[in-house]
Design a protein around this motif. Structure first.
Motif, PDB file in Angstrom:
ATOM      1  N   TYR A   1       4.729  -4.512  -4.241  1.00 23.10           N
ATOM      2  CA  TYR A   1       3.860  -3.665  -5.061  1.00 23.10           C
ATOM      3  C   TYR A   1       2.484  -4.288  -5.232  1.00 23.10           C
ATOM      4  O   TYR A   1       2.287  -5.504  -5.053  1.00 23.10           O
ATOM      5  CB  TYR A   1       4.490  -3.433  -6.441  1.00 23.10           C
ATOM      6  CG  TYR A   1       4.730  -4.702  -7.242  1.00 23.10           C
ATOM      7  CD1 TYR A   1       3.775  -5.185  -8.130  1.00 23.10           C
ATOM      8  CD2 TYR A   1       5.928  -5.420  -7.111  1.00 23.10           C
ATOM      9  CE1 TYR A   1       4.004  -6.348  -8.868  1.00 23.10           C
ATOM     10  CE2 TYR A   1       6.160  -6.571  -7.844  1.00 23.10           C
ATOM     11  CZ  TYR A   1       5.189  -7.029  -8.718  1.00 23.10           C
ATOM     12  OH  TYR A   1       5.410  -8.180  -9.446  1.00 23.10           O
TER      13      TYR A   1
ATOM     14  N   LEU B   1      -0.220  -4.458  -8.310  1.00 26.03           N
ATOM     15  CA  LEU B   1      -0.411  -4.234  -9.742  1.00 26.03           C
ATOM     16  C   LEU B   1      -1.886  -4.378 -10.061  1.00 26.03           C
ATOM     17  O   LEU B   1      -2.484  -5.431  -9.847  1.00 26.03           O
ATOM     18  CB  LEU B   1       0.398  -5.244 -10.557  1.00 26.03           C
ATOM     19  CG  LEU B   1       0.263  -5.135 -12.082  1.00 26.03           C
ATOM     20  CD1 LEU B   1       0.810  -3.800 -12.581  1.00 26.03           C
ATOM     21  CD2 LEU B   1       0.968  -6.303 -12.770  1.00 26.03           C
TER      22      LEU B   1
ATOM     23  N   ARG C   1       0.357   0.808 -10.916  1.00 23.54           N
ATOM     24  CA  ARG C   1       1.149   0.117  -9.898  1.00 23.54           C
ATOM     25  C   ARG C   1       1.375   1.022  -8.697  1.00 23.54           C
ATOM     26  O   ARG C   1       1.644   2.222  -8.835  1.00 23.54           O
ATOM     27  CB  ARG C   1       2.479  -0.333 -10.486  1.00 23.54           C
ATOM     28  CG  ARG C   1       3.469  -0.902  -9.478  1.00 23.54           C
ATOM     29  CD  ARG C   1       4.664  -1.525 -10.147  1.00 23.54           C
ATOM     30  NE  ARG C   1       5.781  -1.708  -9.212  1.00 23.54           N
ATOM     31  CZ  ARG C   1       6.798  -2.532  -9.405  1.00 23.54           C
ATOM     32  NH1 ARG C   1       6.841  -3.257 -10.510  1.00 23.54           N
ATOM     33  NH2 ARG C   1       7.764  -2.633  -8.515  1.00 23.54           N
ATOM     34  N   PHE C   2       1.291   0.426  -7.494  1.00 27.54           N
ATOM     35  CA  PHE C   2       1.534   1.148  -6.253  1.00 27.54           C
ATOM     36  C   PHE C   2       2.580   0.370  -5.458  1.00 27.54           C
ATOM     37  O   PHE C   2       2.433  -0.835  -5.235  1.00 27.54           O
ATOM     38  CB  PHE C   2       0.245   1.293  -5.444  1.00 27.54           C
ATOM     39  CG  PHE C   2      -0.764   2.208  -6.089  1.00 27.54           C
ATOM     40  CD1 PHE C   2      -0.831   3.545  -5.745  1.00 27.54           C
ATOM     41  CD2 PHE C   2      -1.633   1.729  -7.063  1.00 27.54           C
ATOM     42  CE1 PHE C   2      -1.758   4.393  -6.345  1.00 27.54           C
ATOM     43  CE2 PHE C   2      -2.557   2.562  -7.664  1.00 27.54           C
ATOM     44  CZ  PHE C   2      -2.612   3.903  -7.310  1.00 27.54           C
ATOM     45  N   ASP C   3       3.626   1.059  -5.045  1.00 28.45           N
ATOM     46  CA  ASP C   3       4.748   0.407  -4.360  1.00 28.45           C
ATOM     47  C   ASP C   3       4.709   0.650  -2.855  1.00 28.45           C
ATOM     48  O   ASP C   3       4.138   1.628  -2.373  1.00 28.45           O
ATOM     49  CB  ASP C   3       6.068   0.915  -4.931  1.00 28.45           C
ATOM     50  CG  ASP C   3       6.285   0.465  -6.366  1.00 28.45           C
ATOM     51  OD1 ASP C   3       6.548  -0.719  -6.570  1.00 28.45           O
ATOM     52  OD2 ASP C   3       6.163   1.317  -7.279  1.00 28.45           O
TER      53      ASP C   3
ATOM     54  N   TYR D   1       6.515  -4.910   1.492  1.00 29.02           N
ATOM     55  CA  TYR D   1       5.702  -6.130   1.462  1.00 29.02           C
ATOM     56  C   TYR D   1       6.074  -7.041   2.616  1.00 29.02           C
ATOM     57  O   TYR D   1       7.259  -7.236   2.920  1.00 29.02           O
ATOM     58  CB  TYR D   1       5.903  -6.859   0.134  1.00 29.02           C
ATOM     59  CG  TYR D   1       5.191  -8.190   0.048  1.00 29.02           C
ATOM     60  CD1 TYR D   1       3.877  -8.259  -0.385  1.00 29.02           C
ATOM     61  CD2 TYR D   1       5.845  -9.377   0.396  1.00 29.02           C
ATOM     62  CE1 TYR D   1       3.213  -9.485  -0.468  1.00 29.02           C
ATOM     63  CE2 TYR D   1       5.195 -10.602   0.309  1.00 29.02           C
ATOM     64  CZ  TYR D   1       3.883 -10.644  -0.116  1.00 29.02           C
ATOM     65  OH  TYR D   1       3.227 -11.858  -0.195  1.00 29.02           O
TER      66      TYR D   1
ATOM     67  N   LEU E   1       0.787  -4.935   2.319  1.00 29.41           N
ATOM     68  CA  LEU E   1       1.604  -3.887   1.710  1.00 29.41           C
ATOM     69  C   LEU E   1       1.500  -2.648   2.589  1.00 29.41           C
ATOM     70  O   LEU E   1       0.410  -2.141   2.848  1.00 29.41           O
ATOM     71  CB  LEU E   1       1.122  -3.581   0.294  1.00 29.41           C
ATOM     72  CG  LEU E   1       2.038  -2.694  -0.549  1.00 29.41           C
ATOM     73  CD1 LEU E   1       3.361  -3.405  -0.851  1.00 29.41           C
ATOM     74  CD2 LEU E   1       1.353  -2.294  -1.866  1.00 29.41           C
TER      75      LEU E   1
ATOM     76  N   ALA F   1       2.214   2.191   1.055  1.00 29.19           N
ATOM     77  CA  ALA F   1       1.691   2.591  -0.260  1.00 29.19           C
ATOM     78  C   ALA F   1       0.867   3.870  -0.101  1.00 29.19           C
ATOM     79  O   ALA F   1       0.347   4.169   0.983  1.00 29.19           O
ATOM     80  CB  ALA F   1       0.843   1.478  -0.856  1.00 29.19           C
TER      81      ALA F   1
ATOM     82  N   HIS G   1       5.846  -9.321  -3.757  1.00 34.24           N
ATOM     83  CA  HIS G   1       7.131  -8.711  -3.397  1.00 34.24           C
ATOM     84  C   HIS G   1       7.954  -8.514  -4.663  1.00 34.24           C
ATOM     85  O   HIS G   1       7.605  -9.011  -5.748  1.00 34.24           O
ATOM     86  CB  HIS G   1       7.874  -9.577  -2.375  1.00 34.24           C
ATOM     87  CG  HIS G   1       8.155 -10.977  -2.827  1.00 34.24           C
ATOM     88  ND1 HIS G   1       9.163 -11.299  -3.715  1.00 34.24           N
ATOM     89  CD2 HIS G   1       7.544 -12.153  -2.507  1.00 34.24           C
ATOM     90  CE1 HIS G   1       9.181 -12.598  -3.913  1.00 34.24           C
ATOM     91  NE2 HIS G   1       8.207 -13.149  -3.206  1.00 34.24           N
ATOM     92  N   ASP G   2       9.060  -7.793  -4.554  1.00 30.96           N
ATOM     93  CA  ASP G   2       9.795  -7.414  -5.757  1.00 30.96           C
ATOM     94  C   ASP G   2      10.554  -8.573  -6.395  1.00 30.96           C
ATOM     95  O   ASP G   2      11.118  -8.412  -7.478  1.00 30.96           O
ATOM     96  CB  ASP G   2      10.755  -6.251  -5.456  1.00 30.96           C
ATOM     97  CG  ASP G   2      11.864  -6.640  -4.490  1.00 30.96           C
ATOM     98  OD1 ASP G   2      11.790  -7.731  -3.884  1.00 30.96           O
ATOM     99  OD2 ASP G   2      12.814  -5.838  -4.326  1.00 30.96           O
TER     100      ASP G   2
END
Length: 378
Positions: free
Chosen positions: A10, A12, A18-20, A23, A114, A117, A138-139
């Protein structure tokens, strides 16, 4: 960059948006200023443009990587972007030859990336809310940790990045043997791109690239025919010693030509001030009016600051005259000194990437240097 390295990730933003996406990159989070560029091609030039230092770059064109990576397109000694965001990343090269694929290049330089997105929504958000600090992760990086990293990232205002990207040591380039050598151009390197240097070499000038903090006496001792002030990143008001250095060179009668950051620094040297644009100018399709000819030039641009003016005049700098103007927002895009051999433009006439409408400015500088040399040798 293999599929097994991919994981959810993501971006931030400072305002909490936030944009996912997917990654790929280093294990640690990365911070920088989130900006967008509207170039349709030229991702290799974007990645290696020092003016993008400390910035997470959003590519507005949806597909990136279709023609791969070609070594001649590199614009500096390494990539400078803090992060790279694309909608689609091509793993195949649709037209060749290529030295590598874009995913391979991103992996070899460990560039945080990323993919997938919503770059359209992200671009619109930056356009409406302005360029701002952001974290790319990354998450496995908790949002709280990402927010802490974001808070620790300095803003672009007041930040000297030109000194960081400038060459650590001087170096010299010579024209090809079949070109008659005309003289020496000294380049004050605030983040110069290879294409600019190539254009001087084609005109028959040796080019000596020096660190931007080089002392005035050393610059004068080189006895250059002219001094080129390059593009570069960061806040022009934060570059140490630049104003005094430029003024001393001009006082010595040396022709000066500046682009991008160099344009802003020349303006400051003669009394002008700079200010930060809401989201900057970054792309290869910005229309600029040339006041002298009435022509509209389509230009390549990459900057976040501009020169302050009032009522059509550059505020605080009566010796400077506006020569070019942005037709999107009316900002100053070019200037010339009324009495000295000094001129500059806000955009990138070397066009790497971008249209060639403004390449004539390099020829104009060559003519200025030749006229000045002839006048001083009579």
């Amino acid at each position: 960059m293999s599929d097994r390295q991919a994981r959810p990730g993501y971006l931030l933003l400072e305002d909490g948006r936030r944009f996912d996406g997917t990654y790929m990159g280093p294990e640690t989070e990365t911070a920088g200023e989130a900006v967008f560029t509207t170039v349709m091609t030229g991702y290799h030039e974007v990645l290696t443009d020092p003016s993008f230092a400390a910035q997470i770059v959003v590519m507005t064109a949806p597909m990136q990587g279709v023609y791969g990576i070609r070594d001649p397109d590199v614009q500096s000694r390494r990539p400078w972007v803090a992060g790279f965001i694309v909608r689609h990343l091509s793993r195949e090269v649709g037209s060749g030859p290529a030295d590598a694929t874009l995913p391979e290049y991103l992996a070899s330089h460990d560039i945080p990336t990323l993919i997938g997105a919503d770059t359209r929504a992200l671009t619109r958000h930056i356009r409406d809310a302005g360029a701002m600090r952001a974290v790319l992760a990354h998450d496995g990086i908790e949002p709280g940790r990402a927010a802490e990293r974001l808070a620790a990232e300095p803003g672009m205002s007041g930040r000297d990045l030109a000194t960081a990207v400038s060459t650590p040591e001087p170096y010299e380039l010579d024209p090809s043997p079949d070109v008659e050598v005309r003289g020496l151009v000294l380049c004050l390197d605030y983040g110069v791109k290879t294409r600019s240097l190539d254009l001087f070499l084609r005109e028959g000038y040796r080019v000596r690239v020096v660190p931007c903090e080089t002392g005035v006496n050393e610059l004068l001792d080189a006895r250059p025919n002219g001094v080129f002030l390059s593009n570069g990143p960061g806040d022009p008001e934060a570059v140490p010693g630049a104003v005094d250095r430029i003024r001393a060179l001009s006082d010595a009668g040396i022709p000066l030509f500046g682009i991008c950051l160099g344009h802003q620094l020349i303006a400051r040297a003669f009394g002008a001030r700079n200010y930060k644009l809401p989201y900057g100018h970054r792309g290869g399709n910005h229309p600029v009016l040339n006041h002298a000819t009435g022509a509209v030039e389509i230009t390549s641009q990459n900057h976040g600051f501009a020169v302050l003016e009032k009522d059509g005049r550059i505020e605080g700098a009566d010796g400077l005259e506006v020569t070019h103007r942005n037709l999107n927002d009316g900002t100053v895009e070019g200037l010339v000194h009324r009495e000295r051999p000094v001129f500059a433009v806000q955009y990138h006439p070397e066009s790497a990437p971008g249209p060639h409408d403004s390449r004539y400015l390099f020829t104009r500088f060559v003519e200025t240097m030749r006229e000045r040399t002839a006048a001083t040798t009579r």
